[in-house]
Design a protein around this motif. Structure first.
Motif, mmCIF file in Angstrom:
data_model
loop_
_atom_site.group_PDB
_atom_site.id
_atom_site.type_symbol
_atom_site.label_atom_id
_atom_site.label_comp_id
_atom_site.label_asym_id
_atom_site.label_seq_id
_atom_site.Cartn_x
_atom_site.Cartn_y
_atom_site.Cartn_z
ATOM 1 N N THR A 182 0.967 -0.911 0.302
ATOM 2 C CA THR A 182 0.189 0.228 0.155
ATOM 3 C C THR A 182 1.053 1.545 -0.151
ATOM 4 N N GLU A 183 -0.126 2.698 -0.249
ATOM 5 C CA GLU A 183 0.477 3.758 -0.228
ATOM 6 C C GLU A 183 1.521 4.209 1.009
ATOM 7 N N ASP A 184 1.063 3.390 2.120
ATOM 8 C CA ASP A 184 1.560 3.654 3.479
ATOM 9 C C ASP A 184 2.862 3.180 3.759
ATOM 10 N N ASP A 185 2.821 1.949 3.356
ATOM 11 C CA ASP A 185 3.161 0.627 3.775
ATOM 12 C C ASP A 185 5.140 1.210 3.034
ATOM 13 N N GLN A 186 4.339 1.702 1.427
ATOM 14 C CA GLN A 186 6.093 1.574 0.973
ATOM 15 C C GLN A 186 6.386 3.445 1.964
ATOM 16 N N ALA A 187 5.878 4.024 2.053
ATOM 17 C CA ALA A 187 6.174 4.608 2.865
ATOM 18 C C ALA A 187 7.080 4.676 3.920
ATOM 19 N N SER A 188 6.320 3.838 4.882
ATOM 20 C CA SER A 188 7.308 3.689 6.526
ATOM 21 C C SER A 188 8.210 2.651 5.587
ATOM 22 N N LEU A 189 8.295 1.658 4.581
ATOM 23 C CA LEU A 189 9.382 1.500 3.991
ATOM 24 C C LEU A 189 10.899 2.043 3.145
ATOM 25 N N ASN A 190 10.207 2.983 2.832
ATOM 26 C CA ASN A 190 11.456 4.006 2.282
ATOM 27 C C ASN A 190 11.873 4.992 3.453
ATOM 28 N N PHE A 191 10.974 5.014 4.936
ATOM 29 C CA PHE A 191 11.204 5.856 5.857
ATOM 30 C C PHE A 191 12.400 5.146 6.416
#
Length: 476
Positions: free
Chosen positions: A361-370
Motif C-alpha cells: 500500500t502507499e502507506d506501507d511503501q512510505a514507511s519502508l522507504n523511511f
C-alpha cells in the motif's frame, strides 16, 4: 523415689522444656500434661499427588504436627511418657505416625529412665525437615485447596517477619515490604520492582522483565552467556503490578512473537490488519492464569534463518494449494480469507496464485522507504535501529548485539571501540562521535555497509533523474 520427688522432677522437666519452647502450653486440668505445635517445613518441598485427578503440587509447608505429652506418675524412672501425634487436616500416614510415637519409648529406654522430652521434641523437629522421611505423598483431592492455602499463607507470614537487603536500593527492608522471586529466590523491595517493571513495560522493553540480580540466569552449555527467563504475567500480578500493565506486557510479548513468525498471515482488510487465528499464539483472555507458557525470553532470529523459514512455509503452501490449509480466519474481524491470494475465502477447489509480495500500500511503501533511509539494521536479527543521540557504538534493543551504526558491522562486546580506531575500517575510522546529536540532526552523512549501498543507489538515481531532466529541457 517418693511421689513428691517424682512430681518435682516432672514439673522441673516441663518448666525447662517451656523455657526452651515458649509456645509449649500446659494443660490447665493436669499439671503433668502439655501440648505443642511443631512447624513442618521440609528442606525440599514435598511432592503431593491429589487424587482423583492426579494433580501434583510441591508443598514447602504442611500443617503443623500437634504433640500432646502426658507424664505418668512412674515417669521418668519406671515408665515412658505418653505421647499423642496428630495433624489437622490429617495428612501423615498412620504407619508413619506410629513410628514417630514408638520413637518416644525407644528414646526413654536409651536414656535409661532419665528425662528425655527435649531429645524427643528435637527428634520430631529434625525429622520434620525431611517430611518425616516421606519422599512423596498421596492425598484426597478434597484437601488440595486447604493445604495449598496453608503453605502459601505460612510462607508469607514467615517471610514478612524477616529482614532483607534489597539488591537494588541496598536498603534493609522488612519482608512485608519485599518480594522473593519464585524461580531464583532473589529478594527485592516491592517499590524497586514496581518502578523497574512498570518502566520496562511502558517503554516496550519486555525482554528486560526478568530478575534484576546480576547473578541470575542459567548459563548455556559451553558458553558463558546467561539465558534469561522472563517473569510470567501471573507472578507480576503477585508483586503486585497492576492488571493493566501486565496485560500490556502479555500483549507486547505475543505481538513480538507473531511478528517474528513468517508463517503468520495478516487480514487483507486495510482497516483491520489483524493476525490469523492460530493455536500457536492464542489470544490473551486472562493474564491471571498465564504462568509459564509465555515466560521465555525471545530468541533473536537471524535474517538468513527468517528467509529460509519463510521459503519453507511458502513451499508447503504450494504443495497444499488445493487443501483447507489455505483457509485463515482473522482473529479480530473474523474474515475468512485465503492465505495464498489473500482474497475472501473461495473454497477448496479454486486454484489461486500468491499475491506479489511487492504489492504494498502507499502507506506501507512510505514507511519502508523511511526505514531504509533513516535506520541501520542489526546484523544479527535485522531489526531496524535509529540513533537518537550519542556515539556510533550501538546495542540492539531486541537481541543486545553490539554493532556499528555507520557500517552495520558486528562488534565484539568486550572491545567494541577498537572498530573506530582501526584505519582499515575506512568508512568508520575516527568517526565514533559522528551524528552525536542523532541520526536526523546532521543532514546527509556517509554510511557504509547496506545503508551505504542504499545511499549510493539513491544518489545515482537522483543524478540520473537530474541528467534526464536537463536533456528533456534541451530537447524542448
Amino acid at each position: 523415689m517418693d511421689n513428691e520427688d517424682n512430681e518435682d522432677e516432672r514439673t522441673e522437666e516441663l518448666d525447662t522444656l517451656r523455657s526452651i519452647y515458649p509456645e509449649l502450653e500446659l494443660d490447665p486440668g493436669d499439671p503433668f500434661a502439655a501440648r505443642i505445635q511443631l512447624l513442618v517445613a521440609p528442606t525440599t518441598p514435598l511432592p503431593v499427588t491429589f487424587e482423583p485427578g492426579q494433580s501434583i503440587e510441591r508443598l514447602a509447608y504442611l500443617p503443623p504436627l500437634h504433640l500432646k505429652i502426658a507424664l505418668p506418675a512412674q515417669y521418668p524412672a519406671e515408665a515412658p511418657p505418653s505421647v499423642t501425634l496428630s495433624t489437622s487436616p490429617s495428612w501423615i500416614p498412620a504407619d508413619k505416625t506410629n513410628i514417630l510415637k514408638e520413637e518416644a519409648r525407644l528414646l526413654w529406654e536409651e536414656y535409661g529412665g532419665g528425662q528425655m522430652l527435649f531429645a524427643y521434641v528435637s527428634y520430631l523437629q529434625e525429622t520434620a525437615e525431611t517430611a518425616f522421611g516421606l519422599e512423596e505423598l498421596t492425598l484426597p483431592l478434597s484437601l488440595r485447596t486447604e493445604l495449598l492455602a496453608y503453605s502459601t499463607r505460612t510462607k508469607r507470614e514467615l517471610f514478612d517477619k524477616e529482614t532483607f537487603d534489597c539488591e537494588v536500593c541496598l536498603e534493609p527492608k522488612k519482608g512485608s515490604a519485599c518480594y522473593r522471586m519464585q524461580r531464583c529466590s532473589h529478594v527485592f523491595c516491592v517499590a524497586c520492582l514496581q518502578d523497574y517493571y512498570n518502566n520496562c513495560i511502558k517503554e516496550g522493553d519486555v525482554n528486560n522483565v526478568k530478575c534484576m540480580s546480576v547473578e541470575c540466569g542459567k548459563s548455556e552449555p559451553g558458553s558463558n552467556k546467561k539465558k534469561d527467563r522472563l517473569i510470567s504475567p501471573k507472578e507480576l500480578l503477585q508483586i503486585p503490578i497492576s492488571t493493566e500493565i501486565v496485560e500490556r506486557y502479555a500483549k507486547i510479548k505475543r505481538k513480538k512473537k507473531i511478528e517474528a513468525d513468517p508463517t503468520i498471515t495478516y487480514c487483507p482488510r486495510s482497516w483491520c490488519q489483524g493476525a490469523m487465528r492460530t493455536k500457536k499464539y492464542p489470544k490473551i483472555t486472562n493474564v491471571h492464569e498465564m504462568d509459564e507458557s509465555d515466560s521465555e525470553a525471545d530468541e533473536p532470529v537471524s535474517a538468513a534463518a527468517e528467509v529460509a523459514q519463510a521459503e519453507s512455509t511458502f513451499e508447503k503452501r504450494k504443495v497444499g494449494i488445493t487443501g483447507m490449509d489455505r483457509l485463515a480466519v482473522c482473529e479480530d474481524c473474523t474474515l475468512a480469507f485465503c492465505q495464498i491470494c489473500l482474497a475472501s475465502w473461495h473454497g477448496d477447489f479454486v486454484r489461486c496464485e500468491p499475491r506479489d509480495a511487492t504489492q504494498l500500500t502507499e502507506d506501507d511503501q512510505a514507511s519502508l522507504n523511511f526505514i531504509m533511509k533513516n535506520c541501520s539494521p542489526c546484523p544479527t536479527c535485522s531489526i531496524p535501529c535509529q540513533k537518537s543521540y550519542g556515539c556510533n557504538h550501538m546495542t540492539c534493543f531486541q537481541c543486545k548485539t553490539h554493532f556499528c551504526y555507520l557500517c552495520g558491522a558486528w562488534l565484539p562486546p568486550e572491545r567494541p571501540y577498537d572498530h573506530f580506531s582501526n584505519p582499515k575500517n575506512k568508512a568508520c575510522f575516527q568517526r565514533l562521535m559522528d551524528m552525536a546529536e542523532g541520526d536526523m540532526a546532521q543532514g546527509d552523512v556517509q554510511f557504509g555497509g547496506r545503508r551505504g549501498a542504499e545511499q549510493m543507489a539513491d544518489f545515482w538515481e537522483q543524478e540520473a533523474m537530474r541528467i534526464q531532466m536537463e536533456l528533456d529541457a534541451q530537447d524542448s
